[in-house]
Each structure stands twice: as structure tokens, then as C-alpha cells.
Scaffold this active site. Structure first.
Site, PDB file in Angstrom:
ATOM      1  N   LYS A  22      19.032  49.612   6.263  1.00 50.12           N
ATOM      2  CA  LYS A  22      20.241  48.934   5.771  1.00 50.12           C
ATOM      3  C   LYS A  22      20.030  47.419   5.724  1.00 50.12           C
ATOM      4  CE  LYS A  22      23.646  48.110   8.913  1.00 50.12           C
ATOM      5  NZ  LYS A  22      24.086  46.709   9.046  1.00 50.12           N
ATOM      6  N   ASN A  23      19.512  46.871   6.828  1.00 47.92           N
ATOM      7  CA  ASN A  23      19.452  45.409   6.914  1.00 47.92           C
ATOM      8  C   ASN A  23      18.318  44.799   6.085  1.00 47.92           C
ATOM      9  OD1 ASN A  23      21.701  45.457   8.463  1.00 47.92           O
ATOM     10  ND2 ASN A  23      20.646  45.132  10.427  1.00 47.92           N
ATOM     11  N   CYS A 117      33.641  39.262  14.899  1.00 50.94           N
ATOM     12  CA  CYS A 117      33.760  40.717  14.761  1.00 50.94           C
ATOM     13  C   CYS A 117      33.622  41.334  16.138  1.00 50.94           C
ATOM     14  CB  CYS A 117      32.748  41.268  13.773  1.00 50.94           C
ATOM     15  SG  CYS A 117      31.083  41.274  14.394  1.00 50.94           S
ATOM     16  N   ARG A 122      30.439  35.221  15.175  1.00 55.51           N
ATOM     17  CA  ARG A 122      29.289  35.361  14.267  1.00 55.51           C
ATOM     18  C   ARG A 122      29.227  34.097  13.399  1.00 55.51           C
ATOM     19  NH1 ARG A 122      28.027  40.901  13.294  1.00 55.51           N
ATOM     20  NH2 ARG A 122      26.138  40.122  12.306  1.00 55.51           N
ATOM     21  N   ASP A 308      20.216  45.564  18.356  1.00 60.13           N
ATOM     22  CA  ASP A 308      20.821  46.713  17.671  1.00 60.13           C
ATOM     23  C   ASP A 308      20.485  48.052  18.342  1.00 60.13           C
ATOM     24  OD1 ASP A 308      22.015  45.020  15.888  1.00 60.13           O
ATOM     25  OD2 ASP A 308      20.528  45.283  14.310  1.00 60.13           O
ATOM     26  N   ARG A 400      28.759  53.073   8.276  1.00 60.21           N
ATOM     27  CA  ARG A 400      28.249  51.806   7.754  1.00 60.21           C
ATOM     28  C   ARG A 400      26.719  51.770   7.831  1.00 60.21           C
ATOM     29  NH1 ARG A 400      29.528  47.312  11.040  1.00 60.21           N
ATOM     30  NH2 ARG A 400      27.908  46.538   9.704  1.00 60.21           N
TER      31      ARG A 400
END
Ligand code: EPU
Length: 423
Positions: A22-23, A117, A122, A308, A400
Site C-alpha cells: 500500500k505505502n 489521527c 501527524r 507499523d 484500508r
């Protein structure tokens, strides 16, 4: 809203394919704003964040289409709109990745300022500073950054902050520098594999970037970029999550398309704790010894232990024979999972940016609430090993970043099902 119902206790056995990262995919998709002509991306995971990025790019005049093989085609058709509105940015922080490309290609970018968030503040100050160093001016209008530049000029700049380098900040400055006049040197650049993948993609499009994967990236600006065909790297965080799933279920998993060279610090820790992780013919084989040793971990920028995977590793260490210590150095407030996990029987004590993890013999199923993407993954892992039923509410967090998670888990023997909540 949807929940995942997990009946814990099944041993997971079999092969799980790892999806595209994803990133890596999100900034590469944003980079298509820079390109003339079509780009074809393979291995882009079908996730909520990816669909959200498509919506944002469509609004910004980039056409996006998945073909039958799953490849994503992108082409910038209309350069009129340079505004990423609050409605979109508030749904996905990675929307900030369009800032650098819009500024470089269209000379103007208006992006709603992303707020904090669930994992803490952030800030994006470093993104702005880096782009200003290339010659952009910034205004704040109704909560939006408006950045403009008649011309971007290469520069030497430092991107380090109080918590180390910035991943999407490096991506933004890199994507602007490729079309700036002259040479840009980014010091204290993020070294994450996702940044290397972005730079490799940009080079395929005609950019001249060297040093990606090191803290010093050098970019020689070019006049224009063309589209290219590229395969996104596998998702190291998804792979790491499944490694822990193998261990907590006392199972044996083979992870197909897993790059353990992107997970060196994490794999080293897991091996010390008692996991067997070996490269095989069909992928990376993961199993665990029954006895897990406690350890200490501190999250750091790449190649250090990834933030993560902090929440997921907390579940693993809850089963260790003794006390472990986890310190979060990237997002010191990223601990919303602690209270939820304690409802399932973990013994976690938070002291500032550190959690003391007392090893326990078992966890018990419970209804729990997901708060962010990786915290949700930790709750699913806890549910897989817990006695009885766990209901992880607010599946949209998980959607997500984990492609087809219940299908992948079911295929290796987990008892999981997605349900729609009545309220
Ligand atoms: N920071 C600043 N100033 C800035 C920018 C960042 O002080 O202007 C600080 C942050 O507060 C944090 C540290 O620098 O303490 C690192 O943040 P970074 O900017 O690297 O994070 P990011 O680029 O916003 C990406 C990933 C995150 C991942 C972090 C850290 C994407 C789209 N997001 O975020 O992924 O946790 O890097 O590795 O690439 C996730 O996938 O669940 C996720 C949150």
C-alpha cells in the site's frame, strides 16, 4: 458498519500470497500526475486507501482504470484542478502525496491540511520546508496549504525531524525535485523500501535519481517525464503480520512473494523470540517453537524495527515466557490497541512511550473496537489465538491496508467471517 467474527484456536497451515505494498503504491500513483502518457502499474492491492487515491486523482484530472488482469492504468488528462479538498484528505492522510507532484507539474497545489489521527500528531512541516527549499511559496487559506512556484530550482536540503526522517515527506520532495531545474540533494532522506520503489518508478519514467535507499538522495532535474510500466513491491507489513499469525496460532505458513530483505530488523527479533523463518522454494516458511522468549524492541525509521508492526508484535510478546519491553519512537502515542488487548487478557502496562508486556498463558475472546489500521491487525491476531469468540468492530480500518484479509486467513484454516452490524 462491518465486523470480523473470529473463533480462536485454529492452527494456521498453508500458503498465503503477499499483496503489493500500500505505502509504495499510493505515492507511485500520485507520481502519475508528473507523467505525460499512460502508466501501467502491476501488483497494486485492491484496498480502500487505493480506491480513495483513485477518487482523488480522478478529481485532479488523472484517469484511472483497472484492466481484467488487475493492472492499474493511469493517465493525466486534465491539469486544471490542483485542489485536494478536506473531504478527501481527511479520509486518507496519504493524500498529502499529491502535493509535490502538483507543485512540480502544475506549479500550484492546494491541499487541505491533514489533522492528527488515531496514532497521534501527524505534522507535515518537513514536507513544506523541503518544497520551500526548492523555491515554492506557501500560504494558509481556510485550513488549506496553498503552495505556488513559478519555477522549482534544485537545492541541498535536510529532511530530518525530531523523530528521524519522514517517509511521505521524502516522497513529496523527491517527486518535486525530479522536474526542478538543476541538482537536488536530499540529506536525511527516508531509506524505506517504499521510497526506493518510488525512485525506481520515477527513473523508469525518465527521472535521474541516485542514492535511493540511503539517507542521501541526489536528483538531477529533467524537463519532462513519460509514463512507464512498473510492478509494485510486496507489502512488508502485511507479510510481517502473517508471520505473527503463524506464530500465535502455533501454525506453519509459507508466505509467497515475501521480501525478507525488507524486514531484516523484524525477522531478527522474531528469530530471537523463537520463530523459525527460512526462505524456501515456494516462499518464506514461518513456524514457531512452542516456547517464546521475551525481548525488548524499539521502533525506528528503516532499517530499524517498523512502527507499523509494533501493535502486532505486542500480541506475540504477550505469549512469551516473561516480560518484554516495547518502546515506540516514531509515533509515541500509537498505543490505542493496549486497552482493547487488555480486555482480552493481555497484561500490558503503558508508561509514556513504552509498554511493559507481561507474558500470559492465554487470551480470551471479546468484542473489541478497532481504532486504526495496525491496531486492528493486532486485534485480529489476538482473536486468532484467543479462547472463544472475538468480534473486531469497525472493519473499515483493516480494509484500508489488508487486501482480502478474511479470505486469506480462511484459506489457511482460520475460522473468520465478516458480518454487517445491525446498528
Ligand atoms: N514528522 C515530523 N514532521 C513532518 C513529518 C513527519 O515531525 O513534517 C514526524 C512524525 O510525526 C513521525 C516521524 O516524523 O514522528 C515519521 O513520520 P513520517 O512522516 O515518516 O510518516 P508518514 O510519511 O506520514 C508513513 C506511512 C505510515 C508509517 C510511517 C512511518 C505512508 C502512506 N504512511 O507515514 O504508515 O507508519 O511512514 O514508517 O507511507 C500505516 O501504513 O499504517 C501507516 C501509518
Amino acid at each position: 458498519m462491518e465486523s470480523l467474527i473470529i473463533q480462536g484456536g485454529n492452527r494456521l497451515k498453508g500458503t498465503i500470497p503477499v499483496s503489493g505494498a500500500k505505502n509504495a503504491a499510493l505515492p507511485i500513483m500520485a507520481a502519475c500526475i508528473l507523467c505525460e502518457g499512460e502508466t501501467i502499474l502491476h501488483n497494486v492491492p485492491d484496498l480502500r486507501d487505493v480506491r480513495q487515491m483513485c477518487v482523488l486523482l480522478n478529481r485532479l484530472g488523472v484517469e484511472t482504470e483497472r484492466d481484467k488482469s488487475g493492472a492499474l492504468h493511469l493517465r493525466a488528462e486534465d491539469e486544471m484542478n490542483c485542489h485536494a479538498e478536506y473531504e478527501l484528505v481527511s479520509k486518507m492522510r496519504a493524500s498529502i502525496c499529491v502535493l509535490g507532484p502538483l507543485l512540480a507539474k502544475r506549479r500550484k497545489a492546494q491541499i487541505s491540511m491533514p489533522g492528527g489521527c488515531a496514532i497521534g500528531d501527524r505534522p507535515v512541516r518537513l514536507h513544506i520546508q523541503g518544497l520551500e527549499a526548492l523555491g515554492a511559496d506557501t500560504d494558509l487559506v481556510n485550513g488549506d496549504f496553498v503552495m505556488k512556484a513559478k519555477k522549482l530550482r534544485g537545492s541541498e536540503l535536510f529532511l530530518g525531524g525530531a523523530f528521524g526522517s519522514t517517509v511521505t515527506g521524502t516522497a513529496n520532495v523527491l517527486m518535486a525535485a525530479v522536474l526542478a531545474e538543476g541538482r537536488t540533494v536530499i540529506e536525511s532522506a527516508a531509506c524505506e523500501p517504499e521510497i526506493v520503489d518510488l525512485a525506481d518508478f520515477l527513473n523508469k519514467c525518465g527521472a535521474r535519481i541516485e542514492g535511493q535507499g540511503t539517507p542521501r538522495i541526489v536528483v538531477e532535474g529533467v524537463a519532462s517525464l513519460h509514463g512507464a510500466e512498473h510492478t509494485v513491491i510486496p507489502d512488508r507489513i502485511e507479510a510481517g503480520t502473517f508471520m505473527i499469525a503463524a506464530a500465535v496460532s502455533n501454525g506453519e505458513l509459507t508466505l509467497k512473494d515475501c521480501r525478507i530483505d525488507h524486514l531484516v530488523a523484524f525477522v531478527d527479533t522474531l528469530r530471537r523470540v523463537g520463530l523459525n523463518i527460512e526462505k524456501g522454494d515456494k516462499g518464506v516458511n514461518v513456524s514457531s517453537s512452542r516456547r517464546l522468549d521475551p525481548t525488548e524492541i524499539t521502533t525506528q525509521p528503516y532499517p530499524g524495527f517498523p512502527t507499523d508492526l509494533q501493535a502486532q508484535t505486542m500480541v506475540l510478546l504477550s505469549l512469551a515466557d516473561g516480560n518484554s519491553v516495547i518502546t515506540e519512537k516514531i509515533f509515541p502515542d500509537r498505543f490505542l490497541h493496549v486497552a482493547e488487548l487488555n480486555r482480552m487478557g493481555t497484561r500490558l502496562r503503558k508508561e509514556g512511550p513504552t509498554v511493559i508486556v507481561e507474558g500470559v498463558k492465554k487470551l480470551v475472546g471479546a468484542p473489541v473496537m478497532a481504532s486504526d489500521l495496525r491496531a486492528s491487525a493486532a486485534l485480529v491476531l489476538a482473536g486468532l489465538l484467543a479462547k472463544g469468540q472475538t468480534r473486531v468492530q469497525r472493519m473499515y480500518h483493516l480494509d484500508r491496508g489488508y487486501e482480502k484479509i478474511e479470505e486469506k486467513l480462511k484459506a489457511v484454516g482460520a475460522d473468520v467471517r465478516r458480518v454487517t452490524d445491525s446498528i
